[in-house]
Design a protein around this motif. Structure first.
Motif, PDB file in Angstrom:
ATOM      1  N   GLU A  13       0.827  -1.210   0.000  1.00 51.20           N
ATOM      2  CA  GLU A  13       0.000   0.000   0.000  1.00 51.20           C
ATOM      3  C   GLU A  13       0.859   1.256   0.000  1.00 51.20           C
ATOM      4  OE1 GLU A  13      -3.035   0.434   2.942  1.00 51.20           O
ATOM      5  OE2 GLU A  13      -3.997  -1.450   2.397  1.00 51.20           O
ATOM      6  N   GLU A  14       1.934   1.244   0.786  1.00 52.81           N
ATOM      7  CA  GLU A  14       2.827   2.403   0.813  1.00 52.81           C
ATOM      8  C   GLU A  14       3.447   2.637  -0.557  1.00 52.81           C
ATOM      9  OE1 GLU A  14       5.666   1.762   3.942  1.00 52.81           O
ATOM     10  OE2 GLU A  14       4.166   1.944   5.528  1.00 52.81           O
ATOM     11  N   LYS A  15       3.871   1.560  -1.210  1.00 50.34           N
ATOM     12  CA  LYS A  15       4.463   1.692  -2.543  1.00 50.34           C
ATOM     13  C   LYS A  15       3.436   2.219  -3.535  1.00 50.34           C
ATOM     14  CE  LYS A  15       7.078  -0.693  -6.122  1.00 50.34           C
ATOM     15  NZ  LYS A  15       6.936   0.449  -6.939  1.00 50.34           N
ATOM     16  N   GLU A  16       2.208   1.697  -3.469  1.00 51.21           N
ATOM     17  CA  GLU A  16       1.160   2.173  -4.367  1.00 51.21           C
ATOM     18  C   GLU A  16       0.861   3.648  -4.124  1.00 51.21           C
ATOM     19  OE1 GLU A  16      -2.112  -0.485  -3.708  1.00 51.21           O
ATOM     20  OE2 GLU A  16      -1.272  -2.053  -4.999  1.00 51.21           O
ATOM     21  N   ALA A  17       0.857   4.046  -2.869  1.00 51.64           N
ATOM     22  CA  ALA A  17       0.608   5.454  -2.545  1.00 51.64           C
ATOM     23  C   ALA A  17       1.732   6.328  -3.099  1.00 51.64           C
ATOM     24  CB  ALA A  17       0.490   5.638  -1.025  1.00 51.64           C
ATOM     25  N   GLN A  18       2.977   5.862  -2.962  1.00 46.63           N
ATOM     26  CA  GLN A  18       4.112   6.616  -3.509  1.00 46.63           C
ATOM     27  C   GLN A  18       4.028   6.687  -5.026  1.00 46.63           C
ATOM     28  OE1 GLN A  18       7.480   4.510  -1.937  1.00 46.63           O
ATOM     29  NE2 GLN A  18       7.382   5.490   0.068  1.00 46.63           N
ATOM     30  N   LEU A  29      -8.283  16.653 -21.024  1.00 50.52           N
ATOM     31  CA  LEU A  29      -7.951  15.258 -20.738  1.00 50.52           C
ATOM     32  C   LEU A  29      -7.200  15.150 -19.413  1.00 50.52           C
ATOM     33  CD1 LEU A  29      -7.832  12.291 -21.674  1.00 50.52           C
ATOM     34  CD2 LEU A  29      -5.661  12.860 -22.790  1.00 50.52           C
ATOM     35  N   VAL A  30      -6.253  16.060 -19.191  1.00 53.51           N
ATOM     36  CA  VAL A  30      -5.482  16.030 -17.942  1.00 53.51           C
ATOM     37  C   VAL A  30      -6.390  16.340 -16.760  1.00 53.51           C
ATOM     38  CG1 VAL A  30      -3.661  17.194 -16.660  1.00 53.51           C
ATOM     39  CG2 VAL A  30      -3.273  16.529 -19.028  1.00 53.51           C
ATOM     40  N   ALA A  31      -7.306  17.301 -16.938  1.00 56.70           N
ATOM     41  CA  ALA A  31      -8.243  17.629 -15.856  1.00 56.70           C
ATOM     42  C   ALA A  31      -9.111  16.426 -15.525  1.00 56.70           C
ATOM     43  CB  ALA A  31      -9.108  18.829 -16.252  1.00 56.70           C
ATOM     44  N   ASP A  32      -9.582  15.724 -16.550  1.00 53.48           N
ATOM     45  CA  ASP A  32     -10.387  14.512 -16.312  1.00 53.48           C
ATOM     46  C   ASP A  32      -9.568  13.454 -15.601  1.00 53.48           C
ATOM     47  OD1 ASP A  32     -12.229  14.710 -19.463  1.00 53.48           O
ATOM     48  OD2 ASP A  32     -12.521  15.739 -17.545  1.00 53.48           O
ATOM     49  N   LEU A  33      -8.294  13.320 -15.988  1.00 51.97           N
ATOM     50  CA  LEU A  33      -7.408  12.345 -15.348  1.00 51.97           C
ATOM     51  C   LEU A  33      -7.212  12.684 -13.872  1.00 51.97           C
ATOM     52  CD1 LEU A  33      -5.528   9.898 -15.547  1.00 51.97           C
ATOM     53  CD2 LEU A  33      -3.728  11.460 -16.284  1.00 51.97           C
ATOM     54  N   LEU A  34      -7.027  13.955 -13.576  1.00 53.25           N
ATOM     55  CA  LEU A  34      -6.855  14.368 -12.180  1.00 53.25           C
ATOM     56  C   LEU A  34      -8.127  14.094 -11.374  1.00 53.25           C
ATOM     57  CD1 LEU A  34      -4.854  17.686 -12.584  1.00 53.25           C
ATOM     58  CD2 LEU A  34      -4.037  15.539 -11.598  1.00 53.25           C
ATOM     59  N   LYS A  35      -9.285  14.291 -11.993  1.00 48.69           N
ATOM     60  CA  LYS A  35     -10.530  13.962 -11.300  1.00 48.69           C
ATOM     61  C   LYS A  35     -10.598  12.472 -11.003  1.00 48.69           C
ATOM     62  CE  LYS A  35     -13.358  17.680 -13.276  1.00 48.69           C
ATOM     63  NZ  LYS A  35     -14.442  17.972 -14.222  1.00 48.69           N
ATOM     64  N   SER A  36     -10.184  11.667 -11.972  1.00 52.58           N
ATOM     65  CA  SER A  36     -10.196  10.207 -11.782  1.00 52.58           C
ATOM     66  C   SER A  36      -9.252   9.809 -10.664  1.00 52.58           C
ATOM     67  CB  SER A  36      -9.766   9.504 -13.071  1.00 52.58           C
ATOM     68  OG  SER A  36     -10.697   9.744 -14.084  1.00 52.58           O
ATOM     69  N   ILE A  37      -8.093  10.463 -10.616  1.00 58.66           N
ATOM     70  CA  ILE A  37      -7.110  10.133  -9.571  1.00 58.66           C
ATOM     71  C   ILE A  37      -7.699  10.457  -8.200  1.00 58.66           C
ATOM     72  CG2 ILE A  37      -4.894  10.824  -8.587  1.00 58.66           C
ATOM     73  CD1 ILE A  37      -3.871  11.070 -11.472  1.00 58.66           C
ATOM     74  N   ASP A  38      -8.402  11.585  -8.102  1.00 59.92           N
ATOM     75  CA  ASP A  38      -9.037  11.950  -6.833  1.00 59.92           C
ATOM     76  C   ASP A  38     -10.058  10.885  -6.433  1.00 59.92           C
ATOM     77  OD1 ASP A  38      -9.118  15.571  -7.309  1.00 59.92           O
ATOM     78  OD2 ASP A  38      -7.567  14.242  -6.507  1.00 59.92           O
ATOM     79  N   ARG A  39     -10.825  10.391  -7.403  1.00 54.83           N
ATOM     80  CA  ARG A  39     -11.826   9.380  -7.082  1.00 54.83           C
ATOM     81  C   ARG A  39     -11.152   8.091  -6.627  1.00 54.83           C
ATOM     82  NH1 ARG A  39     -14.519  10.629 -12.423  1.00 54.83           N
ATOM     83  NH2 ARG A  39     -15.678  12.511 -11.975  1.00 54.83           N
ATOM     84  N   ILE A  40     -10.077   7.707  -7.311  1.00 54.58           N
ATOM     85  CA  ILE A  40      -9.339   6.498  -6.943  1.00 54.58           C
ATOM     86  C   ILE A  40      -8.791   6.640  -5.531  1.00 54.58           C
ATOM     87  CG2 ILE A  40      -7.259   5.142  -7.391  1.00 54.58           C
ATOM     88  CD1 ILE A  40      -7.735   5.722 -10.383  1.00 54.58           C
ATOM     89  N   SER A  41      -8.264   7.828  -5.249  1.00 54.99           N
ATOM     90  CA  SER A  41      -7.725   8.083  -3.916  1.00 54.99           C
ATOM     91  C   SER A  41      -8.816   7.979  -2.857  1.00 54.99           C
ATOM     92  CB  SER A  41      -7.078   9.476  -3.913  1.00 54.99           C
ATOM     93  OG  SER A  41      -6.708   9.831  -2.629  1.00 54.99           O
ATOM     94  N   GLU A  42     -10.004   8.538  -3.161  1.00 56.88           N
ATOM     95  CA  GLU A  42     -11.103   8.482  -2.215  1.00 56.88           C
ATOM     96  C   GLU A  42     -11.560   7.046  -2.014  1.00 56.88           C
ATOM     97  OE1 GLU A  42     -14.073  11.069  -3.787  1.00 56.88           O
ATOM     98  OE2 GLU A  42     -12.901  12.870  -3.414  1.00 56.88           O
ATOM     99  N   LEU A  43     -11.631   6.271  -3.099  1.00 51.78           N
ATOM    100  CA  LEU A  43     -12.035   4.876  -2.993  1.00 51.78           C
ATOM    101  C   LEU A  43     -11.022   4.083  -2.177  1.00 51.78           C
ATOM    102  CD1 LEU A  43     -13.354   4.129  -6.585  1.00 51.78           C
ATOM    103  CD2 LEU A  43     -14.698   4.393  -4.502  1.00 51.78           C
ATOM    104  N   SER A  44      -9.760   4.374  -2.392  1.00 51.86           N
ATOM    105  CA  SER A  44      -8.704   3.669  -1.665  1.00 51.86           C
ATOM    106  C   SER A  44      -8.797   3.957  -0.166  1.00 51.86           C
ATOM    107  CB  SER A  44      -7.340   4.100  -2.204  1.00 51.86           C
ATOM    108  OG  SER A  44      -6.319   3.497  -1.460  1.00 51.86           O
ATOM    109  N   GLU A  45      -9.067   5.219   0.176  1.00 51.35           N
ATOM    110  CA  GLU A  45      -9.205   5.575   1.593  1.00 51.35           C
ATOM    111  C   GLU A  45     -10.439   4.933   2.216  1.00 51.35           C
ATOM    112  OE1 GLU A  45      -7.095   9.945   1.127  1.00 51.35           O
ATOM    113  OE2 GLU A  45      -9.152   9.826   1.764  1.00 51.35           O
ATOM    114  N   ASP A  46     -11.519   4.851   1.435  1.00 46.78           N
ATOM    115  CA  ASP A  46     -12.738   4.225   1.945  1.00 46.78           C
ATOM    116  C   ASP A  46     -12.535   2.743   2.133  1.00 46.78           C
ATOM    117  OD1 ASP A  46     -13.941   6.655   1.885  1.00 46.78           O
ATOM    118  OD2 ASP A  46     -15.045   6.319  -0.001  1.00 46.78           O
ATOM    119  N   GLY A  47     -11.709   2.096   1.311  1.00 41.87           N
ATOM    120  CA  GLY A  47     -11.468   0.660   1.380  1.00 41.87           C
ATOM    121  C   GLY A  47     -10.634   0.258   2.577  1.00 41.87           C
ATOM    122  N   GLN A  48      -9.950   1.193   3.187  1.00 41.85           N
ATOM    123  CA  GLN A  48      -9.116   0.840   4.333  1.00 41.85           C
ATOM    124  C   GLN A  48      -9.992   0.658   5.502  1.00 41.85           C
ATOM    125  OE1 GLN A  48      -6.207   3.932   4.819  1.00 41.85           O
ATOM    126  NE2 GLN A  48      -5.079   3.338   3.025  1.00 41.85           N
TER     127      GLN A  48
END
Length: 160
Positions: free
Chosen positions: A40-45, A141-160
């Motif tokens: 998880e630490e490596k994935e976060a990095q 495209l980059v803005a959409d990618l950043l939005k996706s990254i935020d969602r992934i980050s939120e999902l990852s935090e919720d999964g913990q």
């Protein structure tokens, strides 16, 4: 009494074996937990590095878009100037047809030169406008990618 002792020893042996089995399972689970934490630490990095890379790309694309806008504005101004020159040449050409003293060949040459300059400016303007549109699409495209990254980050935090 001997039978009872033998029975109790047998139960003790079974409990010791069970205890050792449970201890082994516990050690394996602790090891797996530690491996998951490291993963998880490596994935976060990795995710943080990707976000930084995307932000850098976004900054570069923004600079290119601003440069393209400036270039388009400059080309539009040049285009307007050349259109004025073309109008003047056409007026001069018309005046020459009405009997002015300059030669028709010079006027034609000037008009052709102005037309060539105008066509060059138009071509360059189109290219710059296309670059500007492409840059804007890349920024989206980059803005959409950043939005996706935020969602992934939120999902990852919720999964913990």
């Amino acid at each position: 009494l001997k039978e009872e002792n033998a029975s109790l020893r047998s139960k003790i042996n079974k409990l010791q074996i069970f205890s050792e089995t449970q201890a082994d399972k516990l050690r394996k689970l602790e090891k797996k937990l530690e491996e998951n934490k490291i993963k998880e630490e490596k994935e976060a990095q990795d995710l943080e590095a990707m976000v930084q890379h995307v932000e850098q790309n976004l900054q570069r694309m923004t600079k290119r878009a601003v440069k393209a806008e400036n270039s388009a504005t400059k080309l539009k101004q040049e285009n307007a100037l050349l259109q004025v020159q073309l109008k003047n040449y056409k007026t001069e050409n018309e005046a020459l047809r009405l009997g002015q003293s300059a030669s028709l060949a010079v006027v034609k040459q000037n008009a052709d030169l102005a037309l060539q300059n105008l066509l060059t400016v138009i071509t360059n303007s189109r290219s710059s406008i296309k670059q500007l549109v492409s840059g804007a699409e890349s920024l989206q495209l980059v803005a959409d990618l950043l939005k996706s990254i935020d969602r992934i980050s939120e999902l990852s935090e919720d999964g913990q």
